[in-house]
Design a protein around this motif. Structure first.
Motif, short mmCIF file in Angstrom:
data_model
loop_
_atom_site.label_atom_id
_atom_site.label_comp_id
_atom_site.label_asym_id
_atom_site.label_seq_id
_atom_site.Cartn_x
_atom_site.Cartn_y
_atom_site.Cartn_z
N VAL A 85 31.75 -40.28 7.20
CA VAL A 85 33.17 -40.58 6.99
C VAL A 85 33.52 -40.46 5.50
N MET A 86 32.62 -40.88 4.63
CA MET A 86 32.89 -40.87 3.19
C MET A 86 32.25 -39.68 2.49
N GLN A 87 32.00 -38.61 3.21
CA GLN A 87 31.30 -37.46 2.62
C GLN A 87 32.07 -36.83 1.48
N ALA A 88 33.39 -36.83 1.53
CA ALA A 88 34.17 -36.23 0.44
C ALA A 88 33.96 -36.99 -0.86
N VAL A 89 33.91 -38.33 -0.79
CA VAL A 89 33.70 -39.14 -1.98
C VAL A 89 32.30 -38.92 -2.54
N LEU A 90 31.31 -38.87 -1.66
CA LEU A 90 29.94 -38.61 -2.09
C LEU A 90 29.83 -37.24 -2.75
N ALA A 91 30.50 -36.24 -2.18
CA ALA A 91 30.45 -34.89 -2.74
C ALA A 91 31.12 -34.83 -4.11
N ILE A 92 32.24 -35.54 -4.27
CA ILE A 92 32.92 -35.56 -5.56
C ILE A 92 32.06 -36.24 -6.61
N PHE A 93 31.42 -37.36 -6.25
CA PHE A 93 30.53 -38.04 -7.19
C PHE A 93 29.38 -37.12 -7.58
N LEU A 94 28.79 -36.46 -6.61
CA LEU A 94 27.68 -35.55 -6.89
C LEU A 94 28.13 -34.42 -7.81
N ALA A 95 29.30 -33.86 -7.53
CA ALA A 95 29.79 -32.73 -8.33
C ALA A 95 30.16 -33.16 -9.75
N SER A 96 30.72 -34.34 -9.89
CA SER A 96 31.18 -34.78 -11.21
C SER A 96 30.04 -35.27 -12.10
N GLN A 97 28.96 -35.79 -11.51
CA GLN A 97 27.92 -36.42 -12.30
C GLN A 97 26.63 -35.59 -12.41
N SER A 98 26.34 -34.73 -11.44
CA SER A 98 25.12 -33.93 -11.53
C SER A 98 25.07 -33.05 -12.78
N PRO A 99 26.18 -32.39 -13.16
CA PRO A 99 26.11 -31.57 -14.39
C PRO A 99 25.76 -32.36 -15.63
N TYR A 100 26.15 -33.64 -15.69
CA TYR A 100 25.78 -34.44 -16.86
C TYR A 100 24.26 -34.54 -16.99
N ALA A 101 23.57 -34.61 -15.86
CA ALA A 101 22.12 -34.79 -15.90
C ALA A 101 21.39 -33.60 -16.53
N VAL A 102 21.98 -32.41 -16.44
CA VAL A 102 21.25 -31.22 -16.87
C VAL A 102 22.00 -30.36 -17.88
N ALA A 103 23.33 -30.33 -17.82
CA ALA A 103 24.08 -29.39 -18.64
C ALA A 103 23.92 -29.59 -20.16
N PRO A 104 24.00 -30.84 -20.68
CA PRO A 104 23.89 -30.98 -22.15
C PRO A 104 22.57 -30.45 -22.71
N ASP A 105 21.46 -30.72 -22.04
CA ASP A 105 20.17 -30.25 -22.54
C ASP A 105 20.09 -28.73 -22.53
N LEU A 106 20.69 -28.11 -21.52
CA LEU A 106 20.68 -26.65 -21.45
C LEU A 106 21.64 -26.05 -22.48
N ALA A 185 20.15 -28.82 -8.67
CA ALA A 185 19.75 -27.41 -8.67
C ALA A 185 20.93 -26.49 -8.93
N ILE A 186 22.05 -26.74 -8.28
CA ILE A 186 23.23 -25.91 -8.49
C ILE A 186 23.75 -26.06 -9.92
N ALA A 187 23.80 -27.30 -10.41
CA ALA A 187 24.33 -27.55 -11.75
C ALA A 187 23.45 -26.96 -12.85
N SER A 188 22.16 -26.80 -12.58
CA SER A 188 21.24 -26.33 -13.61
C SER A 188 21.41 -24.86 -13.95
N PHE A 189 22.14 -24.12 -13.13
CA PHE A 189 22.27 -22.68 -13.38
C PHE A 189 23.39 -22.35 -14.36
N THR A 190 24.07 -23.36 -14.87
CA THR A 190 25.08 -23.12 -15.90
C THR A 190 25.03 -24.25 -16.91
#
Length: 292
Positions: A85-106, A185-190
């Protein structure tokens, strides 16, 4: 003429004489640092708005369900359907926060600095995945726990749904691992956070749309058996079919119909394959980044 000689200047660096805590402590520190950053802790106030706003939204169904149980003495939302039921919220959280975990170091190419210490490539990737997995698990497990505590306190007629709660917690673990692996994995490619956010959102929307359209098309053709497989394209229905229905024999979320028989086994195998492919892609990506 005499040859020039080197000179060592003391510019005031302090020597470290404390204990050497080793690779495990360094990996744990990187995990905690990343987890704090995912929720905006230790960052600017603006960085805390989106994660905590989404956390608040995730609690709303649990609060409403508790109010329903208290006022009219009826059951609210089922535990095992909460993530779907809350999949959209989970997806938005994943999309907004996953790049922080990897993008700055790259982006700033500091990965070689991490790897110049005892931390290995596997330790680095494991720390990032562990932090994102913990964040996704907390995002889903805390509302489920609040809902269960509310049910226990209100004490509805009949038995408490302890088994269903524990089933949903097992599903929350699998949801967290799968979504974290896919998102990181998706966020790490950019190296750009904006592109990472857009890529993860596009992946979720594409999977959700293809799953729904394919199911509707096959069902309209009268091929219900094949149409049931279309739900497994969506990662949220995939985990529901593999864990909640396949392992614990719970009622499917949102009254969907999953493939019977070997379908649940196939769903479980697909979850493992997606996790393995995501980790493999991460290792390959960071090997390339570390070589620069």
């Amino acid at each position: 003429m005499s040859e020039p000689t080197g000179v060592i200047h003391d510019i005031g660096y302090r020597h470290y004489e404390g204990a050497r805590l080793g690779r495990g402590h360094a990996t744990a520190a990187l995990t905690v640092h990343t987890l704090r950053g995912v929720f905006g802790l230790g960052r600017t106030a603006r960085s805390k708005i989106i994660p905590f706003l989404l956390v608040g939204v995730m609690f709303l169904p649990a609060v409403v369900s508790i109010a329903i149980m208290a006022l009219i003495k009826q059951e609210g939302m089922r535990y095992t359907e909460y993530a779907v039921v809350m999949q959209a919220v989970l997806a938005i959280f994943l999309a907004s926060q996953s790049p922080y975990a990897v993008a700055p170091d790259l982006r700033f190419r500091v990965l070689p600095l991490y790897l110049s210490r005892p931390v290995t490539l596997w330790n680095y990737v494991g720390a990032k995945l562990a932090a994102m997995t913990a964040a996704m698990f907390l995002l889903l497990a805390l509302p489920l726990t609040l809902l269960f505590v509310g049910e226990v306190i209100i004490d509805l007629p009949g038995d408490t749904h302890t088994v269903e709660y524990l089933t949903s917690m097992a599903g929350a673990v699998v949801y967290a691992v799968l979504l974290a692996c896919l998102g990181v994995a998706i966020a790490s490619f950019t190296p750009r956070r904006g592109l990472g956010v857009a890529s993860i959102i596009a992946f979720y929307l594409l999977a959700s749309a293809v799953s729904t359209v394919l199911y509707a098309t096959l069902e309209s053709m009268g091929d219900d058996a094949t149409a049931a497989w279309a739900w497994l394209i969506n990662p949220f229905f995939l985990v529901d079919a593999a864990v909640h229905v396949g392992i614990f024999d719970a009622t499917p979320a949102s009254s969907v119909i999953y493939p019977s028989g070997a379908g649940t086994l196939a769903a479980g195998a697909l979850v493992l394959v997606l996790i393995a492919l995501s980790v493999t892609a991460l290792i390959a990506r960071y090997r390339k980044a570390a070589a620069r």
